[in-house]
Scaffold this active site. Structure first.
Site, short mmCIF file in Angstrom:
data_model
loop_
_atom_site.label_atom_id
_atom_site.label_comp_id
_atom_site.label_asym_id
_atom_site.label_seq_id
_atom_site.Cartn_x
_atom_site.Cartn_y
_atom_site.Cartn_z
N ALA A 199 22.74 70.72 144.77
CA ALA A 199 22.77 71.04 146.20
C ALA A 199 23.76 70.10 146.88
CB ALA A 199 21.38 70.84 146.79
N GLY B 181 20.52 71.48 141.31
CA GLY B 181 20.61 72.92 141.57
C GLY B 181 21.65 73.60 140.68
N GLU C 192 19.86 74.27 137.55
CA GLU C 192 18.89 75.34 137.87
C GLU C 192 19.59 76.69 138.00
OE1 GLU C 192 17.48 72.99 141.19
OE2 GLU C 192 15.46 72.97 140.36
N GLU D 103 17.36 64.67 140.57
CA GLU D 103 16.78 64.63 141.92
C GLU D 103 15.93 63.39 142.16
OE1 GLU D 103 16.85 67.31 139.96
OE2 GLU D 103 17.32 69.11 141.13
N1 CO8 Z 1 26.62 67.06 147.07
C1 CO8 Z 1 27.65 66.73 147.86
N2 CO8 Z 1 28.78 66.14 147.41
C2 CO8 Z 1 28.85 65.89 146.10
C3 CO8 Z 1 27.82 66.19 145.20
C4 CO8 Z 1 26.66 66.82 145.74
N3 CO8 Z 1 25.63 67.19 144.95
N4 CO8 Z 1 28.17 65.79 143.96
C5 CO8 Z 1 29.40 65.26 144.09
N5 CO8 Z 1 29.83 65.31 145.37
C6 CO8 Z 1 31.09 64.84 145.93
C7 CO8 Z 1 31.13 63.33 145.99
O1 CO8 Z 1 30.49 62.87 147.16
C8 CO8 Z 1 32.63 63.09 146.00
O2 CO8 Z 1 33.12 63.37 147.31
P1 CO8 Z 1 34.14 62.30 148.02
O3 CO8 Z 1 35.36 62.34 147.16
O4 CO8 Z 1 34.35 62.87 149.38
O5 CO8 Z 1 33.44 60.98 147.99
C9 CO8 Z 1 33.17 64.18 145.09
O6 CO8 Z 1 32.14 65.17 145.04
C10 CO8 Z 1 33.42 63.70 143.67
O7 CO8 Z 1 32.24 63.08 143.21
P2 CO8 Z 1 32.21 61.57 142.66
O8 CO8 Z 1 33.30 60.76 143.26
O9 CO8 Z 1 30.81 61.07 142.83
O10 CO8 Z 1 32.54 61.82 141.13
P3 CO8 Z 1 32.06 60.97 139.87
O11 CO8 Z 1 32.79 61.52 138.70
O12 CO8 Z 1 32.16 59.51 140.15
O13 CO8 Z 1 30.48 61.29 139.73
C11 CO8 Z 1 28.57 62.74 139.61
C12 CO8 Z 1 30.11 62.60 139.43
C13 CO8 Z 1 27.86 61.88 138.58
C14 CO8 Z 1 28.24 64.20 139.39
C15 CO8 Z 1 28.19 62.28 141.04
O14 CO8 Z 1 29.03 62.94 141.97
C16 CO8 Z 1 26.75 62.63 141.40
O15 CO8 Z 1 25.85 61.93 140.98
N6 CO8 Z 1 26.56 63.68 142.19
C17 CO8 Z 1 25.23 64.07 142.67
C18 CO8 Z 1 24.46 64.78 141.59
C19 CO8 Z 1 23.06 65.08 142.07
O16 CO8 Z 1 22.29 64.19 142.41
N7 CO8 Z 1 22.71 66.36 142.05
C20 CO8 Z 1 21.38 66.82 142.46
C21 CO8 Z 1 21.38 67.13 143.92
S1 CO8 Z 1 19.76 67.55 144.50
C22 CO8 Z 1 19.61 69.16 144.05
O17 CO8 Z 1 20.47 69.76 143.50
C23 CO8 Z 1 18.30 69.83 144.40
C24 CO8 Z 1 18.44 71.34 144.27
C25 CO8 Z 1 17.37 72.03 145.04
C26 CO8 Z 1 17.71 73.39 145.61
C27 CO8 Z 1 19.12 73.86 145.48
C28 CO8 Z 1 19.51 74.84 146.52
C29 CO8 Z 1 21.01 74.95 146.67
#
Ligand code: CO8
Length: 257
Positions: A64, A108, A111, A131
């Site tokens: 998400a 997500g 999922e 999450e």
């Molecule tokens: N949401 C928003 N922005 C994101 C997300 C995300 N989930 N993941 C990555 N980004 C953005 C980063 O903020 C970054 O943006 P910016 O350049 O502006 O800072 C850009 O993408 C690149 O990401 P990173 O610089 O962090 O890249 P890395 O290679 O260092 O790390 C990771 C990659 C490990 C994937 C890291 O980005 C990360 O941990 N992301 C979050 C993953 C996460 O926690 N996902 C679960 C989210 S909760 C969820 O999905 C619940 C679902 C429930 C319902 C769904 C309905 C839609």
């Protein structure tokens, strides 16, 4: 015109690509809305018999959109937005969907892949339900579908630690059907989709419905559905074609009738 989701028709298959590369294809309302529209249109398209759902090399979807959806969210705004209601529409697509995962399939994103009929992966793929690191739990089927796929003990370990599972491990625990080389993963997924698209479409639809029932119902109810679906297929032209082709030692051509 959609822009967060790109559709390429290559009958008898189509490729649906999530297209928010700057945020690793994070899922927001716009992506999910466009995704549901795109899949619905392809599902009504008689020339399309299998859909590949994919992202890009770096990410299938990183979950998400945390920044857009979660920062100021309250239970009331979450309920009003009800993003996960879109999952039902995706689940109801009748055309088989192959999730082709390269890079991150997290939260997500994992999922979403699990709502598809088959998951295949590039050797670079990383699956996870992180999450817990945000102080929440999976909210779009992760606790249910992952558990049905890999069992209680592996699901709990993944969900409670939030660790990422690589492609080979994902295959070994039953989450992924095939792991493809990083250089050819999307072509390989499309080849798989074309193989499926050559099969009898009505049989394919009933097969995936029956397999879904193995998750959603009792053994008796699933067996009952399977038996009726099996008998029903004897009314199709494709059954006549398939059996005739076997008997006459030729390749069948299925029409979806
Ligand atoms: N949401 C928003 N922005 C994101 C997300 C995300 N989930 N993941 C990555 N980004 C953005 C980063 O903020 C970054 O943006 P910016 O350049 O502006 O800072 C850009 O993408 C690149 O990401 P990173 O610089 O962090 O890249 P890395 O290679 O260092 O790390 C990771 C990659 C490990 C994937 C890291 O980005 C990360 O941990 N992301 C979050 C993953 C996460 O926690 N996902 C679960 C989210 S909760 C969820 O999905 C619940 C679902 C429930 C319902 C769904 C309905 C839609």
């Amino acid at each position: 015109m959609p822009n967060t989701v790109l559709v390429t028709r290559e009958p008898p298959i189509a490729v649906v690509q999530l297209n928010r590369p700057d945020v690793l294809n994070a899922l927001n309302e716009e992506v999910l809305g466009e995704l549901v529209t795109a899949l619905g249109t392809l599902d009504d398209d008689g020339e399309i018999r299998c859909i590949v759902l994919t992202g890009n090399e770096r990410a299938f979807a990183a979950g998400a959109d945390i920044k857009q959806n979660f920062v100021t969210a309250t239970p009331v705004t979450m309920l009003a937005q009800d993003l996960t209601a879109r999952w039902e529409a995706i689940r109801r697509v009748k055309t088989p969907i192959v999730a082709a995962v390269s890079g991150f399939a997290l939260g997500g994103g994992c999922e979403l892949a699990m709502t598809c009929d088959i998951i295949v992966a590039s050797e670079t793929a990383k699956f996870g339900q992180p999450e817990i690191n945000l102080g929440i739990i999976p909210g779009a089927g992760g606790t249910q579908r992952l558990t049905r796929a890999v069992g209680k003990w592996v699901a709990n370990e993944m969900i409670l630690t939030g660790r990422f599972v690589g492609a080979q491990e994902a295959k070994s625990i039953g989450l992924v059907a095939q792991v493809y080389p990083a250089a050819s993963w999307l072509q390989d997924a499309k080849t798989l989709a074309r193989t499926i698209a050559e099969k009898a479409p009505v049989a394919a639809r009933l097969a995936t419905e029956a397999v879904d029932l193995a998750w959603n119902s009792t053994l008796d109810a699933g067996l009952e559905f399977e038996r009726k679906a099996f008998y029903l297929l004897f009314a199709t032209e494709d059954k006549k074609e398939g059996v005739d082709a076997f008997v006459n030692k030729r390749k069948p051509t299925f029409k979806g009738k």
